[in-house]
Design an enzyme around this catalytic site. Structure first.
Site, mmCIF file in Angstrom:
data_model
loop_
_atom_site.group_PDB
_atom_site.id
_atom_site.type_symbol
_atom_site.label_atom_id
_atom_site.label_comp_id
_atom_site.label_asym_id
_atom_site.label_seq_id
_atom_site.Cartn_x
_atom_site.Cartn_y
_atom_site.Cartn_z
ATOM 1 N N CYS A 2 29.060 48.244 81.409
ATOM 2 C CA CYS A 2 28.787 48.201 82.843
ATOM 3 C C CYS A 2 28.175 46.861 83.244
ATOM 4 C CB CYS A 2 27.853 49.304 83.297
ATOM 5 S SG CYS A 2 28.449 50.944 82.950
ATOM 6 N N ARG A 27 32.490 43.715 80.655
ATOM 7 C CA ARG A 27 31.472 44.695 80.268
ATOM 8 C C ARG A 27 31.936 46.133 80.491
ATOM 9 N NH1 ARG A 27 26.498 42.373 79.596
ATOM 10 N NH2 ARG A 27 25.535 44.421 79.776
ATOM 11 N N TRP A 75 31.873 51.200 82.697
ATOM 12 C CA TRP A 75 32.433 51.675 81.435
ATOM 13 C C TRP A 75 31.863 53.087 81.285
ATOM 14 C CZ3 TRP A 75 30.802 53.439 76.617
ATOM 15 C CH2 TRP A 75 31.774 53.414 75.595
ATOM 16 N N ASN A 101 23.242 50.323 84.711
ATOM 17 C CA ASN A 101 23.852 50.096 83.403
ATOM 18 C C ASN A 101 22.910 50.699 82.372
ATOM 19 O OD1 ASN A 101 24.977 49.104 81.041
ATOM 20 N ND2 ASN A 101 24.041 47.099 81.276
ATOM 21 N N GLY A 102 23.435 51.520 81.495
ATOM 22 C CA GLY A 102 22.588 52.129 80.469
ATOM 23 C C GLY A 102 22.856 53.614 80.403
ATOM 24 N N GLU A 472 38.045 42.547 59.246
ATOM 25 C CA GLU A 472 38.085 41.948 60.585
ATOM 26 C C GLU A 472 39.526 41.835 61.103
ATOM 27 O OE1 GLU A 472 36.034 41.593 62.774
ATOM 28 O OE2 GLU A 472 36.747 40.060 64.143
ATOM 29 N N LYS A 476 40.807 43.561 64.532
ATOM 30 C CA LYS A 476 41.421 42.771 65.622
ATOM 31 C C LYS A 476 42.739 43.397 66.035
ATOM 32 C CE LYS A 476 38.883 41.042 66.494
ATOM 33 N NZ LYS A 476 37.628 40.794 67.010
ATOM 34 N N GLU A 479 42.257 46.948 67.774
ATOM 35 C CA GLU A 479 41.570 47.000 69.068
ATOM 36 C C GLU A 479 42.407 46.427 70.205
ATOM 37 O OE1 GLU A 479 38.432 43.348 68.110
ATOM 38 O OE2 GLU A 479 37.807 44.927 69.449
ATOM 39 N N HIS A 495 43.724 54.801 45.027
ATOM 40 C CA HIS A 495 42.945 56.052 44.914
ATOM 41 C C HIS A 495 43.171 56.932 46.134
ATOM 42 C CE1 HIS A 495 41.110 54.639 41.270
ATOM 43 N NE2 HIS A 495 40.848 53.482 41.866
ATOM 44 N N LYS A 594 32.672 44.911 75.878
ATOM 45 C CA LYS A 594 32.208 43.839 75.011
ATOM 46 C C LYS A 594 30.767 44.032 74.576
ATOM 47 C CE LYS A 594 32.563 39.048 74.128
ATOM 48 N NZ LYS A 594 33.434 39.290 72.985
HETATM 49 C C1 G6P Z 1 31.547 45.578 70.681
HETATM 50 C C2 G6P Z 1 32.540 44.445 70.746
HETATM 51 C C3 G6P Z 1 32.767 43.861 69.350
HETATM 52 C C4 G6P Z 1 31.445 43.411 68.761
HETATM 53 C C5 G6P Z 1 30.435 44.560 68.734
HETATM 54 C C6 G6P Z 1 29.037 44.051 68.414
HETATM 55 O O1 G6P Z 1 32.105 46.662 70.025
HETATM 56 O O2 G6P Z 1 33.751 44.894 71.300
HETATM 57 O O3 G6P Z 1 33.631 42.757 69.444
HETATM 58 O O4 G6P Z 1 31.653 42.940 67.473
HETATM 59 O O5 G6P Z 1 30.348 45.176 70.026
HETATM 60 O O6 G6P Z 1 28.622 43.228 69.470
HETATM 61 P P1 G6P Z 1 27.517 42.107 69.359
HETATM 62 O O7 G6P Z 1 27.390 41.572 70.760
HETATM 63 O O8 G6P Z 1 26.266 42.802 68.897
HETATM 64 O O9 G6P Z 1 27.990 41.098 68.390
#
Ligand code: G6P
Length: 599
Positions: A2, A27, A75, A101-102, A472, A476, A479, A495, A594
């Site tokens: 948010c 956000r 969000w 937000n929260g 990672e 990527k 997502e 396994h 994010k």
């Molecule tokens: C969200 C983002 C990720 C990020 C994670 C941790 O899930 O989409 O890309 O790695 O949060 O965020 P930070 O700001 O703590 O690195």
């Protein structure tokens, strides 16, 4: 999670709010709304969908006249994305509007309490509860009202509040969720994050937990939770507006991948020049805690620090760490990695570790963020603002930071000679140039994406550092392209999971580590024998892998400890182009946000 923006001044508020929300859309983006004060009345416009839907409703802002306003991009947490659950929320009389937000943890109890007093609710949100509770507490002064609110509300919140009974005021308060105040000339702002107001002012106040700000167009007063005035220092933002813009690229994600060489250069150069980090006392253990991609950096960190410094390292997902009674002593170095510096679980883990006596080193991108402020020391990544939800350049700089930390600990332990220090630092300094070279191969990745974008399941396999980077690469891909993928230690696949490999399954095999190369070749053969299509990544010169792979991508030779920084670039580009082929919304993938400021 948010985004909030607010404006008070002489200009029309609505276009400024829409513009600010556009910068905060990363956000949250399932619905949006604004409230503007006009002729002593609160006008609320809100809708499900992207910000564009709101902007169309308001004809770019022209349909909401008034020079005091608050806006929100959501969000969803409490209640599905819908018009009615969108913010702002108001009291029954419509005289008071709130954006939030929260997450309010005791909102159900408060709701029952208010319902007993006759309050009626139209939405499923916790925010509407705040609006009615504010109404219940209001006795003529907005700050007094907020003081009472903060006594009652449990959980996290950043709030923007306006009232038709106080047309010259805008109120802000925060606890656990970020909120800043922007200082203008004859106008002032609030925002969840700096990019929202950067084109109007570079001067901001960073609100601390529990602080309440009363903004008028000509001044700002900040109070603590007991209504004592708090003197604030102005924080000057030193980045460029253009750093938060797309700059001609189609997507922020692509622009941010292209910025990796510069971001890494900026992050490592000052530390290499000034000498590595110093430690008063060398820690006997390291605990790395983070979420998402930052956690994957931690997995690389475990390999690197244990190898270089010989210090045992544990890596934890923050949401697990905080509830598992972790063993932390006063000689544990707790490394908290976070791009935003606001991730709720990561921040809570930091506090838990601190309570247990750990020394906190934050690896953080956003200057002045909560994690940066609460860490004992901060190693800043200098990636600049990252807007795409899927992190790329921030991850790249976090990797560089973890390498610097590994080298620093090795030196403090007496395990790094001056000659070796120079060799490693030279290798790190070469990285931006090597990555720039890999980026030139982007069209090759675009071609392979055309070949593979119809895949239903993808497996990323690797050993050692390659396993860490496989995590990672897999994240990527899933997502942003919504293709199911999993990362596996290549030796572990047999396994159970190998049962999922069938004719045509795409396996991305990372084989950049000399010591593990032969083992990887065997593992690749195992999946090939079961019909997999294999895209391998190896170091230049290791052409032997071509025999058992359908496609091989090469990374240039550099120190073997640093290969994740190179490999990940290829995986980021692959995910980017595959998502593009599938027509996905690359910068704003579904269901994500994010900055995750709820648990
Ligand atoms: C969200 C983002 C990720 C990020 C994670 C941790 O899930 O989409 O890309 O790695 O949060 O965020 P930070 O700001 O703590 O690195």
């Amino acid at each position: 999670m948010c985004g909030i923006v607010g404006y008070i001044g002489a200009k029309q508020a609505a276009p400024i709010l829409l513009d600010g929300l556009a910068k905060l859309e990363y956000r949250g983006y399932d619905s949006a709304g604004i409230a503007v004060l006009n002729e002593q009345a609160v006008g609320v416009t809100k809708t499900k969908g992207r910000l564009k839907a709101l902007s169309d409703l308001l004809d770019g802002g022209k349909k909401a006249a008034g020079s005091v306003g608050i806006g929100h991009t959501r969000w969803a947490t409490h209640g599905a994305p819908s018009d009615v659950n969108s913010h702002p929320h108001t009291n029954a009389a419509g005289t008071l509007a709130i954006v939030h937000n929260g997450s309010i943890e005791n909102y159900m109890r408060i709701k029952v309490f208010l319902q007993e007093k006759g309050y009626q609710f139209v939405s499923e949100t916790d925010t509407e509860v705040i609006a009615h509770l504010a109404d219940y507490f209001y006795e003529g002064d907005l700050v007094d009202m907020v003081v009472k609110l903060t006594e009652k509300l449990e959980g996290s919140y950043a709030l923007g509040i306006l009232s038709s009974e106080h047309p010259d005021e805008l109120i802000a308060v925060r606890k656990e969720s970020p909120l800043i105040v922007g200082l203008g000339d004859g106008e002032n702002y609030i925002a969840s994050d700096i990019p929202a107001i950067l084109q109007y002012t570079r001067k901001v106040y960073l609100l601390e937990n529990g602080e309440i700000a009363r903004l008028t167009k000509d001044g700002i007063t900040v109070y603590d939770a007991n209504k004592n005035v708090v003197p604030k220092e102005v924080f000057e933002v030193d980045w460029d507006v253009s750093a938060a813009e797309k700059g001609g690229y189609e997507h922020f994600m692509f622009k941010e991948i292209m910025e990796e060489p510069e971001a890494i250069h900026k992050t490592i150069t000052p530390i290499i020049k000034e000498g590595l980090l110093k430690f008063g006392r060398v820690p006997d253990r390291v605990a790395i805690v983070a979420c998402g991609s930052a956690y994957h950096v931690g997995v690389v960190g475990k390999y690197v620090i244990e190898k270089l410094a010989g210090i045992p390292v544990e890596v934890d997902i923050a949401s697990e760490f905080r509830y598992r009674d972790p063993i932390i002593t006063d000689n544990t170095l707790v490394v908290i990695i976070s791009q935003s510096g606001e991730t709720a679980d990561t921040l809570a883990a930091l506090r838990e570790a601190k309570k247990r006596g750990g020394r906190i080193l934050g690896i953080v991108n956003v200057v002045g963020s909560s994690i940066a402020r609460e860490s004992d020391e901060v190693l800043y990544t200098l990636a600049g603002p990252e807007i795409a939800v899927a992190t790329t350049k921030a991850y790249a700089t976090q990797l560089s930071a973890i390498y610097l930390l590994g080298l620093s600990l090795a030196k403090a332990e007496g395990r790094l000679s001056a000659a070796d220090e120079k060799i490693y630092c030279d290798a790190l300094e070469r990285m931006p140039e090597l990555i720039a070279g890999l980026l030139e191969q982007k069209d090759v990745l675009a071609q392979y994406a055309k070949q593979y974008y119809t895949a239903k399941n993808v497996f990323f396999i690797g050993r050692g550092l390659d396993y860490a980077v496989a995590l990672e690469g897999s994240l990527k891909l899933k997502e942003i392209s919504y293709i199911h993928s999993e990362a596996y230690g290549a030796g572990e696949l047999k396994h159970g999971t190998i049962s999922l490999i069938e004719e045509g399954t795409l396996v991305v095999a990372l084989a950049t580590q000399d010591l593990l190369f032969d083992k990887m070749v065997s593992n690749i053969k195992e999946v090939k024998a079961r019909g997999a299509v294999v895209l391998s990544v190896a170091e230049e010169g290791n052409t032997e892998i071509e025999e058992c792979s359908d496609v091989v991508l090469y990374i240039p030779k550099n120190n073997q400890l640093f290969t994740p920084s190179l490999t990940v670039v290829l995986l980021q580009l692959l995910a980017y182009y595959i998502a593009g082929e599938k027509g996905c919304d690359i910068d704003k993938p579904r269901n994500l946000a994010k900055s995750v400021t709820v648990e």
